[in-house]
Design a protein around this motif. Sequence first.
Motif, PDB file in Angstrom:
ATOM      1  N   LEU A 106      -6.709   3.151  -6.352  1.00  0.00           N
ATOM      2  CA  LEU A 106      -6.190   1.876  -5.880  1.00  0.00           C
ATOM      3  C   LEU A 106      -5.919   1.873  -4.383  1.00  0.00           C
ATOM      4  N   ASP A 107      -5.477   2.994  -3.843  1.00  0.00           N
ATOM      5  CA  ASP A 107      -5.206   3.031  -2.408  1.00  0.00           C
ATOM      6  C   ASP A 107      -6.494   2.839  -1.616  1.00  0.00           C
ATOM      7  N   ALA A 108      -7.562   3.464  -2.058  1.00  0.00           N
ATOM      8  CA  ALA A 108      -8.846   3.290  -1.376  1.00  0.00           C
ATOM      9  C   ALA A 108      -9.319   1.848  -1.505  1.00  0.00           C
ATOM     10  N   HIS A 109      -9.117   1.265  -2.679  1.00  0.00           N
ATOM     11  CA  HIS A 109      -9.497  -0.126  -2.903  1.00  0.00           C
ATOM     12  C   HIS A 109      -8.745  -1.055  -1.951  1.00  0.00           C
ATOM     13  N   LEU A 110      -7.431  -0.882  -1.868  1.00  0.00           N
ATOM     14  CA  LEU A 110      -6.639  -1.720  -0.977  1.00  0.00           C
ATOM     15  C   LEU A 110      -6.990  -1.461   0.482  1.00  0.00           C
ATOM     16  N   GLY A 111      -7.310  -0.219   0.791  1.00  0.00           N
ATOM     17  CA  GLY A 111      -7.702   0.106   2.159  1.00  0.00           C
ATOM     18  C   GLY A 111      -8.982  -0.591   2.572  1.00  0.00           C
ATOM     19  N   ASP A 112      -9.948  -0.639   1.672  1.00  0.00           N
ATOM     20  CA  ASP A 112     -11.207  -1.344   1.956  1.00  0.00           C
ATOM     21  C   ASP A 112     -10.955  -2.833   2.191  1.00  0.00           C
ATOM     22  N   ILE A 113     -10.096  -3.412   1.363  1.00  0.00           N
ATOM     23  CA  ILE A 113      -9.774  -4.832   1.517  1.00  0.00           C
ATOM     24  C   ILE A 113      -9.088  -5.079   2.859  1.00  0.00           C
ATOM     25  N   GLU A 114      -8.163  -4.202   3.208  1.00  0.00           N
ATOM     26  CA  GLU A 114      -7.422  -4.375   4.457  1.00  0.00           C
ATOM     27  C   GLU A 114      -8.326  -4.244   5.677  1.00  0.00           C
ATOM     28  N   ARG A 147       0.827  -1.218   0.000  1.00  0.00           N
ATOM     29  CA  ARG A 147       0.000   0.000   0.000  1.00  0.00           C
ATOM     30  C   ARG A 147       0.856   1.261   0.000  1.00  0.00           C
ATOM     31  N   GLU A 148       1.892   1.269   0.823  1.00  0.00           N
ATOM     32  CA  GLU A 148       2.762   2.440   0.882  1.00  0.00           C
ATOM     33  C   GLU A 148       3.391   2.711  -0.479  1.00  0.00           C
ATOM     34  N   ALA A 149       3.819   1.658  -1.155  1.00  0.00           N
ATOM     35  CA  ALA A 149       4.453   1.829  -2.465  1.00  0.00           C
ATOM     36  C   ALA A 149       3.451   2.300  -3.507  1.00  0.00           C
ATOM     37  N   VAL A 150       2.241   1.763  -3.461  1.00  0.00           N
ATOM     38  CA  VAL A 150       1.226   2.122  -4.458  1.00  0.00           C
ATOM     39  C   VAL A 150       0.909   3.612  -4.392  1.00  0.00           C
ATOM     40  N   ARG A 151       0.944   4.170  -3.198  1.00  0.00           N
ATOM     41  CA  ARG A 151       0.650   5.605  -3.040  1.00  0.00           C
ATOM     42  C   ARG A 151       1.649   6.487  -3.780  1.00  0.00           C
ATOM     43  N   THR A 152       2.844   5.959  -4.057  1.00  0.00           N
ATOM     44  CA  THR A 152       3.880   6.764  -4.710  1.00  0.00           C
ATOM     45  C   THR A 152       3.857   6.655  -6.224  1.00  0.00           C
ATOM     46  N   LEU A 153       3.060   5.729  -6.768  1.00  0.00           N
ATOM     47  CA  LEU A 153       3.106   5.463  -8.198  1.00  0.00           C
ATOM     48  C   LEU A 153       2.360   6.519  -9.005  1.00  0.00           C
ATOM     49  N   THR A 154       2.959   6.941 -10.091  1.00  0.00           N
ATOM     50  CA  THR A 154       2.351   7.905 -10.991  1.00  0.00           C
ATOM     51  C   THR A 154       1.475   7.170 -12.004  1.00  0.00           C
ATOM     52  N   PRO A 155       0.592   7.896 -12.697  1.00  0.00           N
ATOM     53  CA  PRO A 155      -0.196   7.248 -13.754  1.00  0.00           C
ATOM     54  C   PRO A 155       0.680   6.559 -14.802  1.00  0.00           C
ATOM     55  N   LEU A 177       4.306 -10.417 -16.022  1.00  0.00           N
ATOM     56  CA  LEU A 177       3.193 -11.367 -16.009  1.00  0.00           C
ATOM     57  C   LEU A 177       2.338 -11.192 -17.258  1.00  0.00           C
ATOM     58  N   GLY A 178       2.871 -11.593 -18.369  1.00  0.00           N
ATOM     59  CA  GLY A 178       2.104 -11.526 -19.602  1.00  0.00           C
ATOM     60  C   GLY A 178       1.717 -10.108 -19.955  1.00  0.00           C
ATOM     61  N   GLY A 179       0.413  -9.900 -20.215  1.00  0.00           N
ATOM     62  CA  GLY A 179      -0.052  -8.592 -20.635  1.00  0.00           C
ATOM     63  C   GLY A 179      -0.511  -7.702 -19.498  1.00  0.00           C
ATOM     64  N   TRP A 180      -0.225  -8.060 -18.263  1.00  0.00           N
ATOM     65  CA  TRP A 180      -0.688  -7.260 -17.128  1.00  0.00           C
ATOM     66  C   TRP A 180       0.082  -5.952 -17.020  1.00  0.00           C
ATOM     67  N   THR A 181      -0.642  -4.891 -16.695  1.00  0.00           N
ATOM     68  CA  THR A 181       0.006  -3.633 -16.343  1.00  0.00           C
ATOM     69  C   THR A 181       0.237  -3.608 -14.826  1.00  0.00           C
ATOM     70  N   VAL A 182       1.003  -2.624 -14.388  1.00  0.00           N
ATOM     71  CA  VAL A 182       1.230  -2.458 -12.944  1.00  0.00           C
ATOM     72  C   VAL A 182      -0.096  -2.232 -12.232  1.00  0.00           C
ATOM     73  N   ARG A 183      -0.961  -1.412 -12.812  1.00  0.00           N
ATOM     74  CA  ARG A 183      -2.271  -1.154 -12.192  1.00  0.00           C
ATOM     75  C   ARG A 183      -3.047  -2.458 -12.002  1.00  0.00           C
ATOM     76  N   GLU A 184      -3.066  -3.293 -13.014  1.00  0.00           N
ATOM     77  CA  GLU A 184      -3.803  -4.559 -12.929  1.00  0.00           C
ATOM     78  C   GLU A 184      -3.169  -5.505 -11.918  1.00  0.00           C
ATOM     79  N   LEU A 185      -1.833  -5.493 -11.845  1.00  0.00           N
ATOM     80  CA  LEU A 185      -1.155  -6.343 -10.874  1.00  0.00           C
ATOM     81  C   LEU A 185      -1.446  -5.878  -9.450  1.00  0.00           C
ATOM     82  N   VAL A 186      -1.473  -4.561  -9.231  1.00  0.00           N
ATOM     83  CA  VAL A 186      -1.813  -4.047  -7.904  1.00  0.00           C
ATOM     84  C   VAL A 186      -3.222  -4.477  -7.512  1.00  0.00           C
ATOM     85  N   ALA A 187      -4.152  -4.329  -8.445  1.00  0.00           N
ATOM     86  CA  ALA A 187      -5.533  -4.733  -8.160  1.00  0.00           C
ATOM     87  C   ALA A 187      -5.600  -6.218  -7.839  1.00  0.00           C
TER      88      ALA A 187
END
Length: 265
Positions: free
Chosen positions: A108-116, A28-36, A45-55
């Motif tokens: 994504l940070d809000a998404h991960l926060g809800d999961i946590e 989560r801490e790292a995701v907060r620093t990522l730019t678009p 991982l194949g055709g995955w983007t960083v955003r998709e891997l985070v999700a």
Amino acid sequence: MPPARKRARTYDSAKVRAAVHAQFGNVREAVRTLTPEQLALPTRLGGWTVRELVAHTGTALGAVSRFVDLPEPAGKDVTLLDWPFATAVDADTIADVGRRLAEQNPDLDAHLGDIERRFTEDLARHPGTRLLATGIGPLPLADYLVTRTVELVVHSDDLNAAVPGLDIPYDRQALAAATRLLADALAVKAPGASTEVRIPPFAVVQCVEGPRHTRGTPPNVVETDPLTWIRLATGRVRWAAALADAKVSASGERADLGGLLPLMA
């Protein structure tokens, strides 16, 4: 699925719970620093983007909440050591889920926060003995949490590899649990005592059929570091490449593990 012919080692449930929380927090801490632009980068991982891997990484904890919502199964017929061999799934389906989660959760940070938050609430409500109806069969919550350390460490490493300069730290207890589970899985896949696999400081296992070693220096020894071992066991690095890069040392005629790896698809 190779049978679990070896009794699974005991893990400290409190330490594993804390490790899962800590490694997810590191993500989560790292995701907060990522730019678009960084979130749009490709991954290994194949055709995955960083955003998709985070999700997708969020599902490591989300699966726990999903399973505790299901009725508790009646009995336990699998063990923790069955899990690494039962992870081969439809990669296209997983990728589709990751893309859908990424599209549905632009923050994504809000998404991960809800999961946590949900995960934390679920752990407070359920003891480690609570059986979960996992995809491989009934497993105690405490055992299933050990598998979460593998998922989180592996995907933290995937993210570090995808984003130049990103340095998600590895919680020591999470790294230890992931290393030990995958080392024990090797001993299940190749039972025996002719080869000693050393992954300091976390694990030493004996495996591979052949003459049993009794004293002194074993005739067949493999040694590597925890992250290289996890990469080998999960197919991120191939045996020949690790040898060529001096990431692993192997001595003895039964020290070639190339035909046994990866352990997880």
